[in-house]
Design a protein around this motif. Structure first.
Motif, PDB file in Angstrom:
ATOM      1  N   ALA A  37      16.087   4.333  77.155  1.00  0.00           N
ATOM      2  CA  ALA A  37      15.818   5.314  78.201  1.00  0.00           C
ATOM      3  C   ALA A  37      15.715   6.732  77.650  1.00  0.00           C
ATOM      4  O   ALA A  37      15.002   7.566  78.211  1.00  0.00           O
ATOM      5  CB  ALA A  37      16.905   5.242  79.271  1.00  0.00           C
ATOM      6  N   ARG A  38      16.419   7.022  76.542  1.00  0.00           N
ATOM      7  CA  ARG A  38      16.432   8.386  76.000  1.00  0.00           C
ATOM      8  C   ARG A  38      15.446   8.602  74.855  1.00  0.00           C
ATOM      9  O   ARG A  38      14.887   9.685  74.711  1.00  0.00           O
ATOM     10  CB  ARG A  38      17.841   8.740  75.536  1.00  0.00           C
ATOM     11  CG  ARG A  38      18.811   8.929  76.681  1.00  0.00           C
ATOM     12  CD  ARG A  38      20.207   9.309  76.218  1.00  0.00           C
ATOM     13  NE  ARG A  38      20.261  10.564  75.489  1.00  0.00           N
ATOM     14  CZ  ARG A  38      21.387  11.207  75.182  1.00  0.00           C
ATOM     15  NH1 ARG A  38      22.553  10.679  75.566  1.00  0.00           N
ATOM     16  NH2 ARG A  38      21.374  12.347  74.518  1.00  0.00           N
ATOM     17  N   PHE A  39      15.252   7.568  74.033  1.00  0.00           N
ATOM     18  CA  PHE A  39      14.420   7.736  72.841  1.00  0.00           C
ATOM     19  C   PHE A  39      13.219   6.793  72.801  1.00  0.00           C
ATOM     20  O   PHE A  39      12.467   6.819  71.831  1.00  0.00           O
ATOM     21  CB  PHE A  39      15.262   7.492  71.580  1.00  0.00           C
ATOM     22  CG  PHE A  39      16.422   8.426  71.425  1.00  0.00           C
ATOM     23  CD1 PHE A  39      16.253   9.684  70.844  1.00  0.00           C
ATOM     24  CD2 PHE A  39      17.693   8.074  71.857  1.00  0.00           C
ATOM     25  CE1 PHE A  39      17.325  10.551  70.697  1.00  0.00           C
ATOM     26  CE2 PHE A  39      18.775   8.935  71.718  1.00  0.00           C
ATOM     27  CZ  PHE A  39      18.586  10.176  71.134  1.00  0.00           C
ATOM     28  N   VAL A  97       9.110  -7.282  79.881  1.00  0.00           N
ATOM     29  CA  VAL A  97       8.322  -6.252  79.189  1.00  0.00           C
ATOM     30  C   VAL A  97       6.836  -6.487  79.442  1.00  0.00           C
ATOM     31  O   VAL A  97       6.084  -5.549  79.760  1.00  0.00           O
ATOM     32  CB  VAL A  97       8.620  -6.253  77.676  1.00  0.00           C
ATOM     33  CG1 VAL A  97       7.707  -5.252  76.957  1.00  0.00           C
ATOM     34  CG2 VAL A  97      10.071  -5.909  77.412  1.00  0.00           C
ATOM     35  N   PHE A  98       6.390  -7.727  79.316  1.00  0.00           N
ATOM     36  CA  PHE A  98       4.968  -8.051  79.547  1.00  0.00           C
ATOM     37  C   PHE A  98       4.602  -7.875  81.017  1.00  0.00           C
ATOM     38  O   PHE A  98       3.533  -7.360  81.353  1.00  0.00           O
ATOM     39  CB  PHE A  98       4.678  -9.486  79.107  1.00  0.00           C
ATOM     40  CG  PHE A  98       4.711  -9.682  77.621  1.00  0.00           C
ATOM     41  CD1 PHE A  98       3.555  -9.517  76.864  1.00  0.00           C
ATOM     42  CD2 PHE A  98       5.888 -10.012  76.979  1.00  0.00           C
ATOM     43  CE1 PHE A  98       3.575  -9.688  75.488  1.00  0.00           C
ATOM     44  CE2 PHE A  98       5.926 -10.192  75.601  1.00  0.00           C
ATOM     45  CZ  PHE A  98       4.763 -10.026  74.858  1.00  0.00           C
ATOM     46  N   LYS A  99       5.500  -8.277  81.908  1.00  0.00           N
ATOM     47  CA  LYS A  99       5.232  -8.168  83.346  1.00  0.00           C
ATOM     48  C   LYS A  99       5.102  -6.718  83.784  1.00  0.00           C
ATOM     49  O   LYS A  99       4.306  -6.397  84.686  1.00  0.00           O
ATOM     50  CB  LYS A  99       6.374  -8.850  84.106  1.00  0.00           C
ATOM     51  CG  LYS A  99       6.229  -8.819  85.617  1.00  0.00           C
ATOM     52  CD  LYS A  99       5.073  -9.680  86.095  1.00  0.00           C
ATOM     53  CE  LYS A  99       5.050  -9.750  87.615  1.00  0.00           C
ATOM     54  NZ  LYS A  99       3.932 -10.555  88.128  1.00  0.00           N
ATOM     55  N   VAL A 134      10.138   1.648  79.205  1.00  0.00           N
ATOM     56  CA  VAL A 134       8.989   1.610  80.122  1.00  0.00           C
ATOM     57  C   VAL A 134       9.356   2.153  81.494  1.00  0.00           C
ATOM     58  O   VAL A 134       8.602   2.920  82.103  1.00  0.00           O
ATOM     59  CB  VAL A 134       8.454   0.162  80.238  1.00  0.00           C
ATOM     60  CG1 VAL A 134       7.400   0.074  81.325  1.00  0.00           C
ATOM     61  CG2 VAL A 134       7.878  -0.302  78.906  1.00  0.00           C
ATOM     62  N   VAL A 135      10.539   1.789  82.008  1.00  0.00           N
ATOM     63  CA  VAL A 135      10.912   2.126  83.385  1.00  0.00           C
ATOM     64  C   VAL A 135      11.559   3.501  83.499  1.00  0.00           C
ATOM     65  O   VAL A 135      11.234   4.287  84.402  1.00  0.00           O
ATOM     66  CB  VAL A 135      11.850   1.038  83.959  1.00  0.00           C
ATOM     67  CG1 VAL A 135      12.380   1.457  85.337  1.00  0.00           C
ATOM     68  CG2 VAL A 135      11.123  -0.288  84.049  1.00  0.00           C
ATOM     69  N   PHE A 136      12.491   3.827  82.583  1.00  0.00           N
ATOM     70  CA  PHE A 136      13.312   5.027  82.739  1.00  0.00           C
ATOM     71  C   PHE A 136      12.834   6.238  81.941  1.00  0.00           C
ATOM     72  O   PHE A 136      12.992   7.367  82.393  1.00  0.00           O
ATOM     73  CB  PHE A 136      14.762   4.719  82.355  1.00  0.00           C
ATOM     74  CG  PHE A 136      15.439   3.729  83.261  1.00  0.00           C
ATOM     75  CD1 PHE A 136      15.452   3.914  84.633  1.00  0.00           C
ATOM     76  CD2 PHE A 136      16.062   2.609  82.739  1.00  0.00           C
ATOM     77  CE1 PHE A 136      16.073   3.012  85.473  1.00  0.00           C
ATOM     78  CE2 PHE A 136      16.692   1.699  83.570  1.00  0.00           C
ATOM     79  CZ  PHE A 136      16.696   1.892  84.938  1.00  0.00           C
ATOM     80  N   GLY A 163       0.283   0.556  72.920  1.00  0.00           N
ATOM     81  CA  GLY A 163       0.014   1.537  71.875  1.00  0.00           C
ATOM     82  C   GLY A 163       1.089   2.609  71.828  1.00  0.00           C
ATOM     83  O   GLY A 163       1.502   3.046  70.742  1.00  0.00           O
ATOM     84  N   GLN A 164       1.579   3.013  73.010  1.00  0.00           N
ATOM     85  CA  GLN A 164       2.623   4.020  73.075  1.00  0.00           C
ATOM     86  C   GLN A 164       3.935   3.487  72.507  1.00  0.00           C
ATOM     87  O   GLN A 164       4.654   4.196  71.779  1.00  0.00           O
ATOM     88  CB  GLN A 164       2.822   4.473  74.521  1.00  0.00           C
ATOM     89  CG  GLN A 164       3.888   5.536  74.724  1.00  0.00           C
ATOM     90  CD  GLN A 164       3.569   6.847  74.027  1.00  0.00           C
ATOM     91  OE1 GLN A 164       2.409   7.144  73.740  1.00  0.00           O
ATOM     92  NE2 GLN A 164       4.586   7.637  73.733  1.00  0.00           N
TER      93      GLN A 164
END
Length: 409
Positions: free
Chosen positions: A32-34, A155-157, A244-246, A163-164
């Motif tokens: 979430a931070r890095f 993760v896939f869903k 991805v989320v946070f 790329g990021q």
């Protein structure tokens, strides 16, 4: 089929060692931070734990004795005592965090405050240790912990910008308001979580419980090179989910509920149910490992009878140590100390104890009196010494960085 089942010791050790409450929280927080900018630490940790777990397993297979027993004999009681104190205190702190993690998992499932679940969680751990055979213990909780694969599927869903994520993983540096101090602090925390001392003591003692011998070297290596990398992949998946989320929203992770949230976002209530079962299995499996490791280390140092392969009456002091450790865990958690904070501190203190744990293993794995012709080769020794230097650096930097960064704030 027997070989397949034997690998579950490595799976249990990996799920309980890599993906315990410490790794769940630390990887989610770091993601979430890095983002994935600390993914390299997990890879380094996987290689390190595989290297030293293989050594400890080989020592057991060749000598029929656990590593800690040989540390006292090979290096003397004083050196053994230093290793005992350092590893035992870290393992006890980890046990407190794991019991708290089990209670938090029950709170997420039931809505009942985790403090009410703490005594029940500790009693459940004790009943399993007391009544369940070691082979059942490792297979059931190891395989249940595999439900955490749902993080990888999530993760896939979630449909990330791959790329990021790759860019983050290949550009290891702090971003935004983060400093190099906090970046390094969490790197050490991840490293400590990956190579927690109790992992090798549980792994080697479990090998004695499973009666490994010279013909078991293939099983030892299967356990190591399947179980621990699997734990590392799950760790990376947890970090990727929160990245991805946070990360885009600038939200930090501070609770176990937030760790599970990305899976709920991806799969709804079904995903949440699966991840809660996986979190329970991982934390409960880790609690079993840590409480057994508390008993293993003290009993082996003192020369007491120990293990689940003997009747409890014949290893009464071994079981008393575990009962006392569980009682200390209950009393600590009932002070309302935050289990997540205990977790964060436990992985940093684990990093401090790493050199005292792994140097004796390196010495014993090179002693032909214990391993015969199966001593370390040049490559293993080169890597072992390199990792030992890295462990010393991490150990020396852990507390100063904790103070400077105010525990990563």
């Amino acid at each position: 089929m027997k070989r397949l089942l034997a690998v579950t010791l490595g799976i249990l050790t990996a799920i309980g060692g890599f993906v315990d409450i410490g790794d769940l929280v630390t990887n989610a927080l770091v993601g979430a931070r890095f983002g994935m900018r600390l993914a390299w630490v997990v890879v380094v940790g996987v290689v390190g734990i595989c290297l030293y777990a293989e050594m400890s397993g080989r020592v057991v297979a060749m000598s029929g004795r656990p590593v800690f027993d040989l540390i006292r004999e090979r290096l003397g009681r004083r050196t053994g005592l230093v290793t005992l104190v350092a590893s035992f205190l870290v393992t006890l702190l980890t046990l407190i965090a794991e019991i708290g993690g089990v209670a938090l998992a029950f709170e997420l499932a039931s809505g009942v405050n985790y403090l009410l679940w703490v005594p029940l969680a500790a009693v459940a751990v004790w009943l399993v240790v007391w009544r369940v055979k070691f082979s059942k213990l490792e297979s059931v909780f190891g395989l249940m912990g595999l439900l955490l694969i749902v993080f990888a599927v999530a993760v896939f869903k979630l449909g990330p910008d791959w790329g990021q994520l790759v860019h983050q993983a290949t550009n290891p540096h702090p971003v935004g308001h983060e400093s190099w101090g906090t970046y390094t602090y969490y790197a050490i925390a991840l490293f400590g979580a990956a190579m927690t001392p109790y992992e090798v003591f549980f792994f080697s003692s479990g090998g004695v419980e499973e009666k490994w011998n010279r013909r078991s070297l293939g099983t030892v290596r299967s356990n190591v090179f399947i179980g621990f990398p699997l734990g590392g992949l799950l760790s990376l998946a947890i970090a990727a989910c929160t990245a991805v989320v946070f990360l885009p929203a600038g939200i930090e992770v501070g609770t176990l509920g937030q760790v599970a949230l990305p899976v709920a976002v991806a799969f709804g209530k079904l995903g949440l149910a699966i991840v809660l079962i996986g979190i329970f299995a991982a934390t409960f499996g880790a609690a079993l490992e840590t409480v057994l490791s508390c008993g293993y280390t003290i009993a082996q140092y003192r020369g007491w009878q120990w293990g689940k392969f003997v009747r409890p009456r014949e290893a009464s002091r071994f079981h008393v140590v575990m009962i006392v450790c569980l009682l200390l865990s209950i009393m600590t958690l009932l002070t309302a100390v935050d289990p997540v904070k205990v977790t964060e501190y436990s992985v940093v203190f684990a990093a401090m104890a790493l050199p005292l744990t792994y140097l004796p293993i390196l010495i014993i794995a090179n002693d032909p009196d214990y391993v015969g012709r199966q001593t370390n080769g040049r490559v293993r020794n080169f890597l072992g010494i390199g990792y030992l230097i890295l462990l010393i650096v991490a150990s020396a930097a852990a507390i100063p960085l904790m103070i400077i960064t105010k525990a990563g704030q």
